[in-house]
Design an enzyme around this catalytic site. Structure first.
Site, short mmCIF file in Angstrom:
data_model
loop_
_atom_site.label_atom_id
_atom_site.label_comp_id
_atom_site.label_asym_id
_atom_site.label_seq_id
_atom_site.Cartn_x
_atom_site.Cartn_y
_atom_site.Cartn_z
N GLU A 265 -55.61 -30.72 -103.57
CA GLU A 265 -54.32 -31.63 -103.13
C GLU A 265 -53.77 -31.98 -104.38
O GLU A 265 -54.63 -32.77 -105.41
CB GLU A 265 -54.70 -32.68 -102.27
CG GLU A 265 -55.24 -32.33 -100.89
CD GLU A 265 -55.50 -33.68 -100.02
OE1 GLU A 265 -54.98 -34.69 -100.36
OE2 GLU A 265 -56.30 -33.50 -99.10
N GLU A 315 -45.41 -35.73 -92.53
CA GLU A 315 -46.24 -36.02 -91.00
C GLU A 315 -45.85 -37.26 -90.66
O GLU A 315 -46.57 -38.22 -91.20
CB GLU A 315 -47.65 -35.83 -91.30
CG GLU A 315 -47.99 -34.12 -91.68
CD GLU A 315 -49.39 -34.15 -92.16
OE1 GLU A 315 -50.49 -34.02 -91.38
OE2 GLU A 315 -49.68 -34.00 -93.47
N LYS A 318 -49.18 -39.90 -89.49
CA LYS A 318 -50.40 -40.25 -90.21
C LYS A 318 -50.34 -41.77 -90.43
O LYS A 318 -49.43 -42.57 -90.45
CB LYS A 318 -50.04 -39.75 -91.69
CG LYS A 318 -50.23 -38.09 -91.88
CD LYS A 318 -50.15 -37.75 -93.38
CE LYS A 318 -51.36 -38.35 -93.99
NZ LYS A 318 -51.82 -37.72 -95.37
N GLU A 326 -47.59 -42.29 -97.13
CA GLU A 326 -48.30 -41.22 -96.64
C GLU A 326 -47.62 -40.39 -95.87
O GLU A 326 -48.05 -39.20 -95.46
CB GLU A 326 -49.43 -42.07 -95.81
CG GLU A 326 -50.71 -42.40 -96.82
CD GLU A 326 -51.44 -41.15 -97.43
OE1 GLU A 326 -51.66 -40.10 -96.62
OE2 GLU A 326 -51.72 -41.34 -98.65
#
Length: 481
Positions: A265, A315, A318, A326
């Site tokens: 990542e 997203e 999250k 995030e």
């Protein structure tokens, strides 16, 4: 979506012609969203953008089916919550491999190359929760792959946060594994090495900047404007190289100097913090792509760098415990729109290509009634409720919606709740203070989204998403009035 062999070959050939020198680039595809894009649309988007590697955090059936015969290399994931059961039972590991690896390879033609056992299980914030189960689970999955005859095609790995290593002298040359887990790390590294598995590490210069107000901003990027760090005459101009080489030194120090490394990542968020914005995200990700494009590598480890951008898509479900950012790591929005100009070196146009076939709900929004006063006693509890079950992480100082006035902030909160609840009439019934409008309230950099149609695939049917109530508590810190 299924692809023919000919289509897959064409995709691979075009990518090789368009981007002959770029080191291998992939993307993390997470699905912690209230309304995830249908997998076939995401797979088409990956192919359109020449992203031929994807890293998953689970092994959802529909996602893997959609990747069948696509020409895309896949790393499937095992969540941390499953480590204990897989560690304690070889039979459980064999069943997991049969269901989530063998079947998809043999029946669906999915090009599964790695199984990621856990996700950053040794984070210091986990307080040792997974210390006893990670290696046994890793070992059992490897045994299961061998029993399935897949050990040459599929390799095990364990994505780890960069906090598993440290430096004794603050320079890369002092790199070694964290003292309290050093023996365990050496055991895992030896096991991976013996079985041909790579060391997978997640490196986040943004997090360093987020956690340390004194961190030199320029050192997080790749444009060479920072004051270089000299490590015995080896100069480091960015944090990525220094962090990566700290790991290389740690591996070398323990007898694994040639072990392959995957950057599992790496990326930069676009919202939810003063340093999380489109400008910095574009600068970082484009800088990273340029940095690895020639296969130069790092001072300690020259050569191509194998990496997965974090992440593909935003997203909105999250956890925000690490920070509001995030939910905003994607290079694409939740509905598959490119957030900024980014040349991955994999398309003819040099630009990101948006998702095709996305179906939206009606063009209508839930907003605060114009005649309602900000000090109306109904307002505060309504906003708290809307944010606790919606997504208000784009509100606050330094965010994309940071310039909204009080009423606009409230409208944003109401609309988030309304859209996440599929524009149900009852989701815009905040008592006497809300109404539905067909006039787009978006302004400046602040987008009031319209939700996409919900996806009811086999893997998500019946799943209910409830947003973390942490937002409800944190809303008091947001300046919404």
């Amino acid at each position: 979506m299924r692809w023919s062999f000919v289509e897959a070959v064409i995709v691979l050939t075009v990518a090789a012609v368009v981007c002959p020198k770029v080191s291998s680039i992939g993307a993390n595809w997470g699905t912690q969203a209230s309304h995830p894009l249908p997998p076939d649309i995401v797979v088409r988007m990956l192919r359109d953008n020449g992203i031929l590697k994807v890293k998953l955090f689970d092994a959802e059936y529909d996602t893997l089916r959609a990747l069948g015969k696509s020409g895309i290399e896949v790393m499937v994931g095992i969540p941390n919550e499953m480590l204990a059961s897989l560690a304690s039972s070889l039979k459980a590991a064999e069943k997991w491999v049969a269901k989530n690896v063998s079947t998809h390879i043999n029946t669906d033609g999915v090009n599964i190359r790695y199984v990621a056992v856990g996700n950053e299980p040794f984070l210091s914030t986990y307080n040792g929760t997974y210390l006893r189960t990670t290696f046994p689970a890793l070992r059992n999955i490897q045994i299961a792959l061998i029993k399935a005859g897949l050990q040459n095609q599929v390799k095990v790995t364990c994505p780890l946060n960069a906090d598993v290593y440290e430096s004794s002298n603050t320079f890369p040359s002092g790199g070694d594994f964290r003292a309290n887990i050093r023996d365990l790390m050496i055991t895992i590294v030896k096991f991976l090495s013996d079985n041909g598995g790579p060391f997978t590490v997640n490196i986040y210069p943004f997090i360093s900047l987020y956690n340390d107000a004194n961190f030199p901003v320029d050192y997080a990027f790749f444009d060479g404007n920072s004051q270089p760090v000299s490590d015995g005459g080896t100069f480091y101009y960015n944090m990525f190289d220094a962090n990566y080489d700290t790991l290389v030194h740690a591996l070398e120090k323990n007898g694994f100097g040639n072990m392959p490394i995957i950057v599992g990542e790496i990326g930069w968020p676009t919202d939810g913090d003063k340093n999380a914005n489109v400008e910095f995200a574009r600068k970082f990700n484009q800088g990273f792509m340029a940095h690895i494009s020639g296969g130069k590598g790092t001072p300690k480890r020259p050569g191509p760098i194998d990496a997965y951008l974090f992440s593909l898509i935003d997203e909105d479900a999250k956890s925000v415990q690490p920070g509001y950012f995030e939910r905003h790591w994607g290079i694409f929005t939740f509905d598959g729109l490119p957030k900024y100009a980014l040349n991955l070196g994999t398309t003819n146009t040099g630009a990101l290509i948006q998702a095709k076939g996305v179906v939206y709900l009606q063009k209508k929004w839930c907003v605060m009634k114009p005649n309602v006063r900000l000090d109306d006693p109904q307002v505060a509890p309504a906003v708290s409720y809307a944010c606790s079950l919606g997504d208000c992480t784009s509100l606050g100082v330094g965010t994309s919606c940071g310039n909204l006035d009080g009423k606009e902030n409230i409208s944003y909160a109401f609309n988030s709740y309304y859209q996440i609840n599929d524009q149900l009439d009852t989701a815009c019934k905040f008592p006497n203070i809300s109404e539905v409008t067909k006039t787009d309230p978006s302004t400046g950099t602040c987008r009031f989204p319209i939700m996409i149609e919900p996806y009811y695939g086999a893997a998500v049917q019946g799943k209910v998403f409830v947003f973390p109530l942490l937002v409800a508590t944190a809303i008091a810190t947001l300046s919404i009035f």
